[in-house]
Design a protein around this motif. Structure first.
Motif, mmCIF file in Angstrom:
data_model
loop_
_atom_site.group_PDB
_atom_site.id
_atom_site.type_symbol
_atom_site.label_atom_id
_atom_site.label_comp_id
_atom_site.label_asym_id
_atom_site.label_seq_id
_atom_site.Cartn_x
_atom_site.Cartn_y
_atom_site.Cartn_z
ATOM 1 N N LEU A 6 0.823 -1.209 0.000
ATOM 2 C CA LEU A 6 0.000 0.000 0.000
ATOM 3 C C LEU A 6 0.855 1.256 0.000
ATOM 4 C CD1 LEU A 6 -2.945 -0.853 2.434
ATOM 5 C CD2 LEU A 6 -2.992 -0.726 -0.044
ATOM 6 N N GLN A 7 2.021 1.175 0.704
ATOM 7 C CA GLN A 7 2.897 2.354 0.729
ATOM 8 C C GLN A 7 3.399 2.711 -0.667
ATOM 9 O OE1 GLN A 7 3.017 -0.189 2.898
ATOM 10 N NE2 GLN A 7 3.847 0.418 4.891
ATOM 11 N N MET A 93 -10.192 1.578 9.490
ATOM 12 C CA MET A 93 -8.933 0.963 9.054
ATOM 13 C C MET A 93 -9.233 -0.327 8.304
ATOM 14 S SD MET A 93 -5.531 -0.096 11.252
ATOM 15 C CE MET A 93 -6.242 -1.512 12.087
ATOM 16 N N TRP A 94 -8.534 -0.527 7.180
ATOM 17 C CA TRP A 94 -8.654 -1.748 6.399
ATOM 18 C C TRP A 94 -7.288 -2.422 6.299
ATOM 19 C CZ3 TRP A 94 -10.795 2.924 4.942
ATOM 20 C CH2 TRP A 94 -12.190 2.982 4.839
ATOM 21 N N ASP A 266 0.290 1.597 6.999
ATOM 22 C CA ASP A 266 1.199 0.945 7.939
ATOM 23 C C ASP A 266 1.395 -0.492 7.465
ATOM 24 O OD1 ASP A 266 2.866 0.643 10.047
ATOM 25 O OD2 ASP A 266 1.331 0.755 11.616
ATOM 26 N N ARG A 267 2.417 -1.144 8.025
ATOM 27 C CA ARG A 267 2.736 -2.511 7.604
ATOM 28 C C ARG A 267 3.220 -3.323 8.792
ATOM 29 N NH1 ARG A 267 3.420 -5.708 3.342
ATOM 30 N NH2 ARG A 267 5.157 -7.173 3.294
ATOM 31 N N GLY A 274 3.567 -10.479 5.703
ATOM 32 C CA GLY A 274 3.320 -9.065 5.980
ATOM 33 C C GLY A 274 1.880 -8.683 5.685
ATOM 34 N N ILE A 275 1.350 -7.758 6.470
ATOM 35 C CA ILE A 275 -0.006 -7.250 6.264
ATOM 36 C C ILE A 275 0.055 -5.734 6.167
ATOM 37 C CG2 ILE A 275 -2.340 -7.058 7.217
ATOM 38 C CD1 ILE A 275 -1.876 -9.654 8.696
ATOM 39 N N ASP A 276 -0.560 -5.213 5.114
ATOM 40 C CA ASP A 276 -0.638 -3.765 4.935
ATOM 41 C C ASP A 276 -1.926 -3.241 5.563
ATOM 42 O OD1 ASP A 276 1.713 -3.667 3.582
ATOM 43 O OD2 ASP A 276 0.817 -3.668 1.590
ATOM 44 N N TYR A 277 -1.855 -2.027 6.077
ATOM 45 C CA TYR A 277 -3.026 -1.385 6.666
ATOM 46 C C TYR A 277 -3.231 -0.004 6.043
ATOM 47 C CZ TYR A 277 -2.555 -4.970 10.268
ATOM 48 O OH TYR A 277 -2.460 -6.172 10.924
ATOM 49 N N LEU A 278 -4.487 0.308 5.800
ATOM 50 C CA LEU A 278 -4.854 1.637 5.324
ATOM 51 C C LEU A 278 -5.804 2.250 6.343
ATOM 52 C CD1 LEU A 278 -5.134 3.936 3.236
ATOM 53 C CD2 LEU A 278 -6.968 2.595 2.156
ATOM 54 N N ILE A 279 -5.460 3.433 6.829
ATOM 55 C CA ILE A 279 -6.271 4.138 7.822
ATOM 56 C C ILE A 279 -6.780 5.420 7.180
ATOM 57 C CG2 ILE A 279 -6.309 5.203 10.113
ATOM 58 C CD1 ILE A 279 -3.726 3.424 10.642
ATOM 59 N N ASN A 280 -8.098 5.633 7.261
ATOM 60 C CA ASN A 280 -8.704 6.837 6.696
ATOM 61 C C ASN A 280 -9.530 7.515 7.777
ATOM 62 O OD1 ASN A 280 -10.899 7.741 3.979
ATOM 63 N ND2 ASN A 280 -8.870 8.508 4.380
#
Length: 334
Positions: A6-7, A93-94, A266-267, A274-280
């Motif tokens: 995601l980054q 957060m996803w 975040d990761r 590894g798991i990616d995170y997206l926070i909105n």
């Protein structure tokens, strides 16, 4: 070494404005004119305070006077009042597993942005329904010696559910009576929000017209008003509540407070591959014009929860009834 993350595809400075704009594009509430956004409310939503005051002058009342030679005219004053809006702070957060398919898109940032915008579009609709439950709700009576139960916006409610037989059911004439609650301001009505059971009832009678714009998805229209369907509309036994809206009845402000980080990635590197995170995060004003926020029962200083915006104690009308361009129509279905 991880592949595309995601980054690699999310650019926060571009992502957040895209999500905000796309959310409004997708929203039937916005497209119907029910919700109106402008730079003034964007600025108000960007303030640090959890509430914002919006003073206004009351309309001029009384009648004109005859002109009489040598007689003074009466000295009339203009009075003022204030509307109060509350700033809503929400976040979601996803993880990358929820967004995995979007990462395969030709433009993954836009694909993910559309998914996120659709979430916020649905969430905004839920927020408004919760607000309306509070606005049209009844403040219960207290104990002995305290004020009686009070429905503060009773002037804008048409309740036919208590009538006998078929008179309690939705009808075209009853809908017109609901419109009439706004008096000569009823021409501004542009939308109607109803439960899916109500929509189905009207469709069976071929009373909802389907409109297919060339550049948008099809939508229903009833008596010239765009239909928005939401099962969050109150249902009490066999009594349904449908909401009628005037143009610009609800103000929308998209805030950008100082220090706020609306989009982050975040990761978790140690979790398998590894798991990616997206926070909105969203900071908004979603305010029914002319109904002041009272902040009577709010637990957190940061702002109200969705349960708290549905509390009737937190709302009080400050405009004249027909200037509040929202009507609640309570009815049964045949």
């Amino acid at each position: 070494m991880a592949g595309t993350t995601l980054q690699d595809v999310i650019v926060p400075e571009l992502f957040n404005p895209y999500v905000i704009n796309r959310t409004m594009e997708l929203s039937a509430l916005y497209q119907s004119g029910i919700i109106a956004n402008n730079t003034e409310f964007d600025a108000l939503a960007s303030q640090a305070s959890p509430m914002v005051n919006m003073p206004f002058f009351e309309d001029l009342t009384g009648e004109s006077e005859p002109i009489i030679e040598g007689a003074d005219l009466a000295d009339n004053k203009i009075t003022s009042n204030k509307d109060v809006a509350v700033i809503l702070r929400r976040a979601k957060m996803w993880s990358a597993t929820d967004l995995a398919a979007a990462l395969a898109g030709t433009d993954p940032m836009m694909a993910i942005g559309t998914l996120v915008a659709r979430f916020w579009e649905r969430d905004m609709q839920k927020e408004l329904i919760a607000i309306l439950k509070g606005v049209f709700g009844t403040v219960p009576a207290g104990g002995s010696g305290t004020p009686p139960a009070e429905t503060r916006l009773a002037s804008n409610i048409l309740d036919i559910s208590g009538l006998s037989g078929a008179k309690a059911n939705w009808s075209g004439s009853a809908f017109i009576d609901a419109e009439q609650k706004l008096g000569d301001a009823k021409a501004q009505l542009t939308g109607v929000c109803m439960h899916s059971a109500t929509e189905a009832y009207l469709k069976k009678q071929n009373l909802i017209e389907t409109v297919q714009p060339s550049s948008d998805v099809a939508f229903g229209v009833y008596q010239g008003k765009r239909v928005i369907v939401d099962d969050g509309c109150p249902v009490d036994g066999d009594v349904y509540t449908t909401y009628l809206f005037g143009n610009g009845a609800v103000a929308l402000g998209n805030g950008h407070p100082v220090g706020d980080v609306p989009t982050e990635t975040d990761r978790a590197k140690r979790k398998g591959s590894g798991i990616d995170y997206l926070i909105n995060r969203r900071t908004t004003i979603l305010h029914p014009r002319g109904i002041a926020w009272q902040n009577a029962e709010v637990a957190k200083t940061e702002g109200p929860s969705r349960t708290e915006v549905a509390n009737p104690k937190n709302w009080k009308p400050v405009y004249e009834p027909k200037q509040i361009r929202i009507v609640a129509f309570k009815h049964k279905l045949g």
